[in-house]
Design a protein around this motif. Structure first.
Motif, mmCIF file in Angstrom:
data_model
loop_
_atom_site.group_PDB
_atom_site.id
_atom_site.type_symbol
_atom_site.label_atom_id
_atom_site.label_comp_id
_atom_site.label_asym_id
_atom_site.label_seq_id
_atom_site.Cartn_x
_atom_site.Cartn_y
_atom_site.Cartn_z
ATOM 1 N N GLY A 61 0.784 -1.223 0.000
ATOM 2 C CA GLY A 61 0.000 0.000 0.000
ATOM 3 C C GLY A 61 0.813 1.268 0.000
ATOM 4 N N ASN A 62 2.063 1.182 -0.430
ATOM 5 C CA ASN A 62 2.926 2.360 -0.448
ATOM 6 C C ASN A 62 3.077 2.933 -1.848
ATOM 7 N N ILE A 63 3.404 4.218 -1.894
ATOM 8 C CA ILE A 63 3.702 4.937 -3.134
ATOM 9 C C ILE A 63 5.147 5.408 -3.043
ATOM 10 N N LEU A 64 5.969 4.883 -3.923
ATOM 11 C CA LEU A 64 7.375 5.279 -3.962
ATOM 12 C C LEU A 64 7.596 6.211 -5.143
ATOM 13 N N LEU A 65 8.130 7.395 -4.877
ATOM 14 C CA LEU A 65 8.366 8.415 -5.894
ATOM 15 C C LEU A 65 9.865 8.667 -6.032
ATOM 16 N N PHE A 66 10.308 8.807 -7.294
ATOM 17 C CA PHE A 66 11.734 8.986 -7.566
ATOM 18 C C PHE A 66 11.949 10.036 -8.648
ATOM 19 N N ASP A 67 13.122 10.650 -8.615
ATOM 20 C CA ASP A 67 13.628 11.369 -9.774
ATOM 21 C C ASP A 67 14.009 10.299 -10.787
ATOM 22 N N ARG A 68 13.337 10.290 -11.934
ATOM 23 C CA ARG A 68 13.528 9.166 -12.856
ATOM 24 C C ARG A 68 14.912 9.127 -13.500
ATOM 25 N N LEU A 69 15.621 10.251 -13.501
ATOM 26 C CA LEU A 69 16.947 10.280 -14.116
ATOM 27 C C LEU A 69 18.050 9.836 -13.165
ATOM 28 N N THR A 70 17.927 10.191 -11.888
ATOM 29 C CA THR A 70 19.001 9.915 -10.930
ATOM 30 C C THR A 70 18.669 8.813 -9.929
#
Length: 516
Positions: A254-263
């Motif tokens: 049930g988690n949402i993991l967000l990232f800078d897609r380039l780094t």
């Protein structure tokens, strides 16, 4: 034109304005029978050429989008074998690819699933059908992540770390993103310390070469079958007032993991927290696990006594008895007592979520069904005179994870077949063929050795075997007694509603609004 596939893997083109069939492509050649499932197709065009690419069992097909005919210049007269050119001989890999493939320029990129060998993500040349690159989801010696395994031979002797959720492609930046599942076996891997990369990861690779750019492991050394269930989603985010090209991964917890897609910089707020050690000899659960504190979780994560069912007084009493006899908490490893937790079917499911770019809002349905996992030592009391001991075939049944779907009692569940009366329908040769090659959604088990296969077939045919089960002195071998849902005596969920929700998540504030 709309392109769809059937449960029998037939590809059909329809006029999207009226539903009229334009053509259909039947993939089998002669008497071939295919196993596995298909969750999507890819469309490619270049000038006057246009093709549909899709997977059927262990094959990748290229079909002319106009005529419905196989493109004979592709691979072997229109198809490429996903098992060829890998670690083992093709007939021992048992790879399928249920997730929808994706396209980058003239490359078709797809994940793989195997219960018999380590898995991978590969790129194929759309023109020729040749494999251009392969990313090994269990690193080989010399590759990044190899040292994260206690068992240094798992890359050749193990299985799993599958990528079945789908592929995301960033055409502008030449990047490919995919998620992975856990190593096999699901709940116990003895004498194998470490994080076990790239299990339960989101991975970013160079689309042209397949070389790793970055990765993030959402769950270390998974012992709970909490694989990443869906494809990553490309999103546009704001971090400290600055626009960031992001990528999002949803999880079964049930988690949402967000990232800078380039780094690969993590934009979610995550703490690494201590978790309990395993009580099973030989198992070394990882000492910490990531805990996401922002955005908010979109489903329940821990089974609690005050959230047990109140459907009837009898149901509550029944649920409380199981709860009191089991362990429940944050990442408690599987044990002989039994553990209760959410997540085997989500949290998030394989369909993932829908992202509204204008509102920066994620819409996601969540599953909130709890599970009861209990372990047994299949080498315990391996004595034919002991009625509590396992027959050799029953030991193989548990060791290979058959009970995970069919149950320890072989009674099946839902649409999964009951195996208790196979002797009335099948011969030994029939069963051996099904186990070895797979059938429908059941995967192939190419790795079962001849003696184990005979013992397993005898067990499934209800033949009495008075021999002792295989045992290694002072060497326990644990397997689960099945994927058992936490249900009350009437078959309803033993936790109070909701058992599933539709949620809207504001990715600016991280707040969850439950829609229904």
């Amino acid at each position: 034109v709309m392109y769809v596939t059937t449960p029998a893997h037939v590809l059909i083109a329809l006029d999207a304005t009226n539903g009229k069939e334009l053509w259909r492509f039947v993939p089998d050649r002669g008497k071939e029978k295919f196993t596995g499932i298909n969750r999507g197709v890819a469309y490619w065009h270049n000038g006057d050429e246009s093709s549909i690419l899709y997977t059927v069992s262990n094959y990748l097909y290229r079909v002319d989008a106009q005529t419905g005919k196989a493109v004979e210049a592709f691979g072997d007269e229109g198809r490429a074998n996903l098992n060829e050119g890998l670690l083992k001989e093709a007939d021992k890999m048992a790879i399928t690819s249920p997730g929808a493939p994706n396209i980058y320029k003239n490359l078709l990129i797809l994940g793989a699933v195997s219960w018999s060998a380590p898995s991978n993500v590969s790129a194929f040349d759309i023109k020729t059908g040749k494999r251009v690159w392969v990313f090994n989801s269990v690193p080989r010696p010399g590759e990044y992540g190899y040292d994260s395994w206690g068992n240094k031979n798992f890359w050749k002797d193990g299985a799993g770390v599958n990528s079945w959720g789908g592929i995301a492609v960033d055409d502008e930046n030449g990047m490919v993103y995919f998620s992975t599942g856990q190593p096999k076996d699901d709940f116990y891997r003895s004498d194998n310390k470490g994080q076990q990369l790239y299990g339960n990861c989101i991975v970013a690779v160079n689309a042209e070469t397949g070389k790793r750019v970055w990765h993030y492991q959402a769950l270390h050394h998974d012992l709970w079958d909490l694989d990443m269930p869906c494809a990553p989603v490309l999103v546009n985010l704001t971090d400290n007032g600055k626009a960031v090209k992001g990528v999002m991964q949803l999880t079964k917890t049930g988690n949402i993991l967000l990232f800078d897609r380039l780094t690969g910089r993590v934009l979610s707020k995550v703490d690494e927290v201590p978790v309990p050690a395993s009580t099973l000899p030989g198992e070394y659960a990882y000492p910490t696990q990531p805990k996401v504190t922002w955005p908010e979780p979109f489903s329940r994560q821990v089974v609690k006594e005050n959230e047990l069912t109140n459907r009837t007084p009898e149901a509550h009493t029944y649920a409380k008895k199981i709860f009191s006899a089991s362990d429940a908490g944050w990442f408690i490893p599987p044990n002989l007592k039994g553990i209760l937790y959410y997540g085997i079917h989500g949290g998030s499911e394989w369909g993932g979520g829908a992202y509204d770019e204008q509102e920066n809002t994620l819409y996601i349905n969540a599953n909130e069904l709890a599970w009861h996992i209990k372990m047994r030592d299949i080498n315990e009391n391996a004595d034919a005179a002991d009625k509590s001991s396992l027959s050799p075939g029953n030991g193989v049944f548990l060791k290979m994870g058959c009970s995970g779907c069919h149950g320890a009692d072989r009674a099946g569940q839902g649409g999964i077949p009951n195996l208790t009366q196979l002797d009335k329908k099948y011969t030994a040769a029939d069963i051996e063929k099904i186990v070895h090659n797979g059938r429908k959604a059941m995967p192939a088990f190419k790795q079962i050795q001849e003696k184990d296969m005979k013992d397993l077939v005898d067990f499934l045919l209800n033949k009495t075997n008075t021999a002792q089960a295989a045992i290694v002195k002072n060497k326990p071998e644990y397997r689960s007694l099945g994927y058992n849902k936490f249900l009350d005596q009437d078959g309803y969920p033993a936790t109070a509603p909701p058992w599933g929700t539709l949620n809207a998540v504001d990715l600016t504030t991280g707040a969850v609004q439950r829609v229904t």
